[in-house]
Write an enzyme that holds these catalytic residues in place. Structure first.
Site, PDB file in Angstrom:
ATOM      1  N   MET A 215       0.774  -1.273   0.025  1.00  0.00           N
ATOM      2  CA  MET A 215      -0.085  -0.124  -0.008  1.00  0.00           C
ATOM      3  C   MET A 215       1.000   1.014   0.167  1.00  0.00           C
ATOM      4  O   MET A 215       0.476   2.353   0.662  1.00  0.00           O
ATOM      5  CB  MET A 215      -0.879   0.068   1.354  1.00  0.00           C
ATOM      6  CG  MET A 215      -1.623  -1.097   1.403  1.00  0.00           C
ATOM      7  SD  MET A 215      -2.837  -1.202  -0.210  1.00  0.00           S
ATOM      8  CE  MET A 215      -3.829  -2.729   0.179  1.00  0.00           C
TER       9      MET A 215
ATOM     10  N   HIS B 201      -3.562  -4.534  -9.341  1.00  0.00           N
ATOM     11  CA  HIS B 201      -4.358  -3.494  -8.878  1.00  0.00           C
ATOM     12  C   HIS B 201      -5.843  -3.878  -9.032  1.00  0.00           C
ATOM     13  O   HIS B 201      -6.178  -4.398  -9.922  1.00  0.00           O
ATOM     14  CB  HIS B 201      -4.097  -2.140  -9.363  1.00  0.00           C
ATOM     15  CG  HIS B 201      -4.865  -1.167  -9.077  1.00  0.00           C
ATOM     16  ND1 HIS B 201      -4.650  -0.143  -8.184  1.00  0.00           N
ATOM     17  CD2 HIS B 201      -6.107  -0.655  -9.552  1.00  0.00           C
ATOM     18  CE1 HIS B 201      -5.617   0.559  -7.665  1.00  0.00           C
ATOM     19  NE2 HIS B 201      -6.675   0.470  -8.765  1.00  0.00           N
TER      20      HIS B 201
ATOM     21  N   ASP C 241       0.261   3.257 -10.895  1.00  0.00           N
ATOM     22  CA  ASP C 241      -0.621   2.297 -11.859  1.00  0.00           C
ATOM     23  C   ASP C 241      -0.634   2.662 -12.990  1.00  0.00           C
ATOM     24  O   ASP C 241      -1.307   2.398 -13.986  1.00  0.00           O
ATOM     25  CB  ASP C 241      -2.154   2.523 -11.081  1.00  0.00           C
ATOM     26  CG  ASP C 241      -1.977   1.970  -9.861  1.00  0.00           C
ATOM     27  OD1 ASP C 241      -1.384   1.247  -9.343  1.00  0.00           O
ATOM     28  OD2 ASP C 241      -2.858   2.599  -8.858  1.00  0.00           O
TER      29      ASP C 241
HETATM   30  C1  GAR Z   1      -5.838  -6.344  -3.233  1.00  0.00           C
HETATM   31  O1  GAR Z   1      -7.143  -6.299  -3.635  1.00  0.00           O
HETATM   32  C2  GAR Z   1      -4.810  -5.681  -4.055  1.00  0.00           C
HETATM   33  O2  GAR Z   1      -5.007  -5.901  -5.458  1.00  0.00           O
HETATM   34  C3  GAR Z   1      -5.150  -4.443  -3.369  1.00  0.00           C
HETATM   35  O3  GAR Z   1      -4.969  -4.510  -2.149  1.00  0.00           O
HETATM   36  C4  GAR Z   1      -5.488  -5.715  -1.985  1.00  0.00           C
HETATM   37  C5  GAR Z   1      -4.554  -6.593  -0.732  1.00  0.00           C
HETATM   38  O4  GAR Z   1      -5.006  -7.796  -0.522  1.00  0.00           O
HETATM   39  N1  GAR Z   1      -3.810  -3.495  -3.872  1.00  0.00           N
HETATM   40  C6  GAR Z   1      -3.906  -2.453  -4.104  1.00  0.00           C
HETATM   41  O5  GAR Z   1      -4.929  -1.680  -3.886  1.00  0.00           O
HETATM   42  C7  GAR Z   1      -2.672  -1.692  -4.749  1.00  0.00           C
HETATM   43  N2  GAR Z   1      -2.902  -0.345  -5.204  1.00  0.00           N
HETATM   44  P1  GAR Z   1      -4.175  -9.029  -0.055  1.00  0.00           P
HETATM   45  O6  GAR Z   1      -3.177  -8.401   1.090  1.00  0.00           O
HETATM   46  O7  GAR Z   1      -5.107 -10.125   0.590  1.00  0.00           O
HETATM   47  O8  GAR Z   1      -3.469  -9.556  -1.157  1.00  0.00           O
END
Ligand code: GAR
Length: 451
Positions: free
Chosen positions: A93, A112, A153
């Protein structure tokens, strides 16, 4: 490289990390090895998943660093210590700075949770993306796996999958569907594909030494004039690119024009009063089994010598750097030689002393390698007194795809300073070539107007 070493960077639950671990255990991810998991938050559950899978972990806690620079310095140190080849951002993040991403050109991938270019960039992360999709009343969303560059992104898209949005959805149900139907499938697939490509690239001869030309250019506001010569990864085509940039009105009032197999320069109205001695010349000439490309009228000197049985080197021994004190711009030249198979040469004539009296002449005679090219340019970067290029031509990666290479180059040149670009791929078997001119200020060349 046997298998690229992968580091997965996480901040939270790590379900995407889990999808990679699962893919590895059932050999859907077999071309790379998850060597390390780095969490940006201490106590992130993703760390537990890594430990269960017996993968090494590190915590680089963003909250413990006073600045992004200090955080990224530590990240870099950990990545280097673990000899990481590919970085996967899986629910990471934080936006990484341009300084960081340029250390790993084409080696950082992100998942993403939207169909980029929708709902991405600063402020769109995690559950916020799904909240925004629902608020906008979309009927479709999805996920994207893409390369990471300095635009959040904004890097090249690798895989994308759409997912329906239902009336009854909450952000949580939507997030889950996007993960199950898109992210957890796309991410392992993309990582496997990238690792396989890295192995293939190395086998074909293009090793980690080749730098990403586009990233190099994006990070240099004023390389001046530049020549790239090389060989495509399939070993079938000789690649050539020549670009000009300019700061003065005269220098910017130019356009490349095609003249048979040669490339000329056309002066536009804005430059009519300029001294044209150094800015109007024939950048490229084809002569029997050679193609000569330079940043000045030494193209003619070289071609005249070759026509009279001389050589590239003997011709350039009669020339020097440009007389534009205080810069003393180097004369750079290149030659593709098809007379006995294929080889190429690059040369630079530069001021050998501060007062610009003596010339330092360097020639690089290159045995081509599939997938590799060499890039030489006039200036290290911008400056009141422009610093001459120094060192060896930079080893850069060449692409098989002509359009992707040409467009990528034009897109990477600084938009304020770029003037024209010419790109040519010559088939080594048939001698046929495909080429393209890009002009910032006019399209004369494509309209076929006279030089
Ligand atoms: C996922 O949906 C990923 O795509 C998103 O955060 C979530 C993390 O889940 N990432 C972003 O938004 C990056 N810009 P996880 O920790 O269970 O993989």
């Amino acid at each position: 490289m046997l298998k690229p070493r992968i580091a997965v960077l996480v901040s939270g639950g790590g379900t995407n990390l889990q999808s990679l671990i699962d893919a590895q255990s059932c050999s859907r991810l077999s071309s790379g090895e998850i060597a390390l998991v780095i969490a940006s938050k201490s106590g992130a559950f993703a760390l537990e998943r890594a430990k269960t899978a017996q993968i090494e972990t590190e915590t680089v806690d963003r909250a413990a660093f006073s600045s992004q620079t200090a955080f990224e310095e530590r990240l870099l140190a950990v990545l280097v210590a673990h000899q990481i080849d590919l970085i996967v951002l899986a629910g990471f993040m934080h936006i990484l700075s341009a300084a960081f991403v340029t250390r790993y050109p084409e080696r950082i991938v992100n998942v993403h949770p939207s169909l980029i270019p929708a709902y991405c960039g600063k402020g769109f992360y995690g559950i916020k993306v799904h909240e925004a999709v629902l608020a906008a009343g979309e009927s479709e969303t999805g996920a994207t796996v893409h390369m990471v560059n300095e635009v959040p992104d904004g890097g090249r898209i690798i895989l994308q999958q759409s997912v329906p949005v239902f009336q009854s959805d909450t952000s949580k149900t939507l997030q889950r569907r996007v993960m199950e139907q898109a992210e957890w499938i796309l991410l392992p697939r993309a990582v496997e594909q990238l690792c396989a490509d890295l192995i293939a690239q190395e086998k074909s001869g293009a090793s980690m030494r080749q730098q990403n030309l586009f990233e190099l250019l994006k990070n240099n506001p004023y390389p001046g004039r530049g020549i790239v010569l090389g060989l495509t990864p399939d070993g079938k085509k000789a690649a050539l690119a020549y670009f000009i940039m300019g700061r003065s009105a005269g220098s910017r009032s130019r356009a490349f024009v095609k003249n048979g197999d040669d490339i000329g320069i056309h002066m536009l109205d804005g430059g009519k009063t300029a001294d044209t001695s150094l800015i109007l010349y024939t950048p490229l000439r084809k002569l029997r089994s050679a193609v000569v490309v330079t940043n000045g009228d030494q193209t003619d000197t070289i071609c005249a010598a070759l026509a009279n049985g001389g050589t590239f080197e003997t011709a350039l021994r009669t020339r020097t750097f440009e007389p534009d004190a205080p810069h003393f711009t180097p004369r750079i030249s290149g030659m593709l030689d098809f007379s006995d198979g294929f080889s190429y040469k690059l040369s630079i004539l530069k001021a050998g002393d501060e007062v610009g009296k003596t010339t330092l002449r360097q020639t690089f005679d290159v045995e081509p390698l599939a997938g590799a090219g060499h890039f030489i340019h006039t200036y290290q970067t911008d400056g009141a007194v422009l610093p001459s290029f120094s060192g060896e031509p930079v080893a850069v990666a060449i692409l098989n795809d002509f359009a992707a290479f040409a467009q990528g180059l034009w897109g990477a040149l600084n938009p304020e300073n770029k003037v024209s670009l010419y790109v040519r791929y010559t088939d080594l078997t048939t001698s046929q070539y495909e080429d393209r001119i890009f002009n910032q200020y006019a399209q004369y060349a494509t309209k076929g107007e006279p030089a």
